[in-house]
Structure formats: structure tokens, C-alpha cells
Scaffold this active site. Sequence first.
Site, short mmCIF file in Angstrom:
data_model
loop_
_atom_site.label_atom_id
_atom_site.label_comp_id
_atom_site.label_asym_id
_atom_site.label_seq_id
_atom_site.Cartn_x
_atom_site.Cartn_y
_atom_site.Cartn_z
N ASP A 209 0.87 -1.18 0.00
CA ASP A 209 0.00 0.00 0.00
C ASP A 209 0.91 1.24 0.00
O ASP A 209 2.13 1.11 -0.04
CB ASP A 209 -0.95 -0.02 1.21
CG ASP A 209 -2.31 0.59 0.85
OD1 ASP A 209 -2.33 1.74 0.40
OD2 ASP A 209 -3.33 -0.10 1.00
N HIS A 282 -2.89 3.12 -4.71
CA HIS A 282 -2.23 2.74 -3.46
C HIS A 282 -0.81 2.24 -3.74
O HIS A 282 -0.39 1.21 -3.20
CB HIS A 282 -3.05 1.66 -2.73
CG HIS A 282 -4.30 2.22 -2.10
ND1 HIS A 282 -4.28 3.12 -1.05
CD2 HIS A 282 -5.62 2.02 -2.38
CE1 HIS A 282 -5.52 3.43 -0.70
NE2 HIS A 282 -6.36 2.79 -1.50
N GLU A 346 -9.81 2.69 -5.07
CA GLU A 346 -9.40 4.05 -4.76
C GLU A 346 -8.22 4.53 -5.59
O GLU A 346 -7.17 4.90 -5.05
CB GLU A 346 -9.07 4.13 -3.26
CG GLU A 346 -10.28 3.80 -2.39
CD GLU A 346 -9.98 3.78 -0.89
OE1 GLU A 346 -10.84 4.22 -0.12
OE2 GLU A 346 -8.89 3.31 -0.49
C1 ACM Z 1 -10.93 -0.49 0.75
O1 ACM Z 1 -11.40 -0.47 1.89
N1 ACM Z 1 -10.35 0.57 0.22
C2 ACM Z 1 -11.01 -1.68 -0.06
#
Ligand code: ACM
Length: 545
Positions: A209, A282, A346
Site C-alpha cells: 500500500d 495505493h 481508490e
Molecule cells: C478499501 O477499503 N479501500 C477496499
Amino acid sequence: MKNIGFLLSIWMLFVVSLTGCGKEQKAARDLAVIPRPVKMESPGGTFQLNKETRIVLREDEEERKGVANYLSQLLSSATGYSFEVSVQDYAEENTICLELDPAITGASGCYSLIVSDSGITISAPGVTGLFYGVQTLRQLLPPEIESDVLFPDMDWTVPTVEIFDEPAFLYRGLHLDVSRHFFPVSFIKKYIDLLALHKMNVFHWHLTDDQGWRLEIKKYPKLQEIAGQREETLVGHGLEEPFIYDGEPYDGYYTQEEVKEVVKYAEERFVTVIPEIEMPGHAQAALAAYPHLGCTGGPYRTATRWGVFPEVFCSGKEETFQFLEDVLLEVMELFPSEYIHIGGDECPKTRWEECELCQTRIADENLKNEQELQSYFVHRIEAFLNRHGRNIIGWDEIMEGGLASGATVMSWQGEKGGIQAAKMGHNVIMTPVSHLYFDYYQTDPEGEPLAIGHFLPLEKVYSYHPVPDTLTTEEAKFIVGAQGNLWSEYIKTPEHAEYMAFPRVVALAEIVWTPLENKNYKDFLQRLDVHKRRLDVLGVNYFKD
Ligand code: ACM
Ligand code: ZN
């Protein structure tokens, strides 16, 4: 005299009802199996383990022997008995017999467990079922059986029962984010042990991440040297400005040897480890190590606070795909699971909108916009993994701009994505924030350690059913299961991770295993009371209300 007789009979009634009640309570204590089995009858009576009790296999076979040895170890420490494992094809008293029986039919992992006053038989069509039978047997014994310290005076009795059991769902998962905070291998093993105890079968390992890349990749050593480190970490909540930092460097990653050890450990407990390598978003930690893979070329630094960041992998550069394919080749060497999780959530599109190479890609591939560019990215990675015999799982954003053909969707933003994917004939894993995000508060935040926010009490977790009413029976078949997620922005230690996960994981276990018609919250709470003593002996730091 008459009065005395009357009083006496009232007293007798009182005593009888008390002892009756005590018996019932004892029975409830003895049968506190979680998740609750499909069918369980207890005729009364017990089987007593003693120093002569042996574990018997019908045939000398490696995998079954593995389960027998696992059981032997499980029972030996607290009892002090040896539970010798032997192979014999005839029945004998005072044995725990593990046998394959193709006549037992049901979903993968089904088993039958019969405890009589002379012995125990676990039968299943496959070895997974034998393992789950062992987990049930374990829960029929006093919680002290979990101890690695000897209990010399304990009465090791098992109530006589007849159980048939099978899981309601194929996928019974729990996730752990090791990027935001790193957790040692010893804890990962404990987490897997706890999954096994609850008949869960997938550990979703969120390895990369923005705040840290936690997996050694031989071809790209800067991933552990640079992406595995951050300069400092935010103190306090991620939405509270001004941001304050602790000024302390933070790092950690798993070597490939450690990963192999974890995968093997999980395999022996019938848990599949699904690694997650986040893309295209991410990715800030990876970009800090290899800045040429971003649209601007950097410089970048591993993120030091929580949130969603604009720095993502450039979709226009061939180097990005070369890098990810190289990484995934090593990932596939380490993880034998059919599924590789590629993230997909995201991913802001701002850099792509401004990047000449990303825009060229959009034009060359006749894509309409950046959403379709994300879809191009995911399709391309899916095709690569498919060529190597693997399939992808992605968060529900992978549906933006067109879903890759064989993708499994992990529906987290609610059930909407999952419903849509199931209607399109894609496998779905339900993990909605509303019910299965274990980083949420489980009680009034007052007096609780800082968490991301919201409120998810145990009862709400328990109330969840992974199949939405809006699906037809055919569509419902695509809901393969559910998963709890444990994001670790605010969770720094194993003890805190346990506190957030338990007992909510225990409720999740029943959601994914027990048929809906057998679920009952009040009954669950009674069994949980007993189960908590087991968790105590196992040293689990669960939330206590
Ligand atoms: C997430 O909680 N962004 C998958
Ligand atoms: Zn770009």
C-alpha cells in the site's frame, strides 16, 4: 405437619429444577460449538479421554497423517497423554478414528463426528472435512485443552454427540493489512490458527500500500530497501489537521523464506493465503522505490499519513507492466493459490488526465476515458495472470470502465457492486464496510483506543447474510462467501489487532458456515460465553463488553 410436607415438596421442586437447570447449563457449555453445526444431537453421556486413548487412521496416507498428528499435538500438552497415531483397519474401543468415507456427501469440508461412550469417529469424503471434524472435537472438550501447560487433575470428557456438518459458503475469509502497520510472522501464524479454529479458509494478506511494501521481491530490492520504509507516521486521526508526526522511521517486510513458511503453515491448517498486490492505485511506496513507474517520474516518498493519494502507477508506460509482471511472477512462485488479489480500489485519475503517455494509451486503445484506462490496466494484468493459470480478485472499483472477464469482485463499498457483478455472472465475495470492517468501533468510542470511526457492534456483524434478497437463486450462486477486513492505520500491535478482530471474527465464522435457518443471536451469545474461555486460554486479547 401438613404445612411442613407442603414446604418440603416446594423445596424438592426447587432443588430438582435447580439441578435440571444446572444440567442444561452444563449441556450448553459442553456443546458450545462455533460456528454452530448443521445438525447436532446429543443423546447424553460422555466419552472420557485417558492415557490409553489412541488416534487411528484406516490407511497410511500423508495428508491424513498430517491431520492426525495435528490432533495429537493439540490434545497432548494439556492432558499429558501421548495420543499415539496408528494405522489399523479394524475398529477398537478408546480410539479417535479419522476415516475417509465417500458416502458422506455435502459441500467441500463436510464431515460427520460421532462421539459414543466408547470412542470417537470423524468421517468425511475428504481430508479437509476431517480437519474440520477435529476443530469441532476440540470445541467439545473443556477450554483448558488449548493450554500448553499440563492440567493433571482435569476430567477430559467429551459429550456424546452425532454431528453432520458442512459450510454454507465456499469462501470464508479474513483480511489483514500489514502495510500501514507491520505484523510479525509469529502473529500471522496465530491469526491463521484462529482462522482454522473457526473453520475459516482464506487469509487475505494485504501486502502493499502507500505506506509500505512488505514483500521481498528479488528482482526489485529497492522494494524492501525503500518502499518497505517510511520516515515517520502520523499521530492521531487522519482527518484531524494540522497533521502531527512521530518523527520515528518505520519499516518491516517479509522475506520470501518467511512467506513460504507462512504459506506452508496455512496449508497444514486448510487455509489458503491470497496475497494482495495493490495496483494501479495505493502505489506510492512502490513509486518511492521506482519513481520512473509514476506519471510524473517523482520524486515520491512512502506515505506517512493515511488516505487516498494521487500518485499511482502510470498506465501509459510499458515499464509499469514489465515491473508488475516481474513482481507477479515472483508472487506466483510464493503463493500457490488460484487467486491473486490485485487491489484496484481508490485509484484517483488526476495524474493520468495530465500524463501524455496515459493519454496516448487512451487514444491508441480507443478508450473513452480514464475509467476505461483503469479497466485496460486490470484486463491486461488479468490476461497475464490467466496465462499463468491464475485468476484475479479485485475490489469493486475494478468494475469501473468494464469488468475483466474472469474477475472475482470483492464488494466493499456496500453490496451494490457485488449484486451487479453476480447479475453479470461473476463470482463475488461480500465484505461490505457496513457489516464487515473490523477497524470500526465496536462500542462507544469513549475509553476505546483510537479507531477509524463508525460503529460496528457484534450483533450487527452477526446479523449479516452474504446473499442479498434482490438476487435470484441462480444469481445467488455467484456469492461465494464473505470476508472480514482489518485495516491497520490505527492498529500498531498484535494485541490491538486481536482486540479489533475478536469476537467479531467469531460472528463472521457463523455467518459463512452456519445455514441461515440455524442462526440465532441469543443462542450464539450463550455459546460465545463459553468460547471466550477458550480464547482466554489461547491468549487472545478479545474485546470485552
Ligand atoms: C478499501 O477499503 N479501500 C477496499
Ligand atoms: Zn501516465
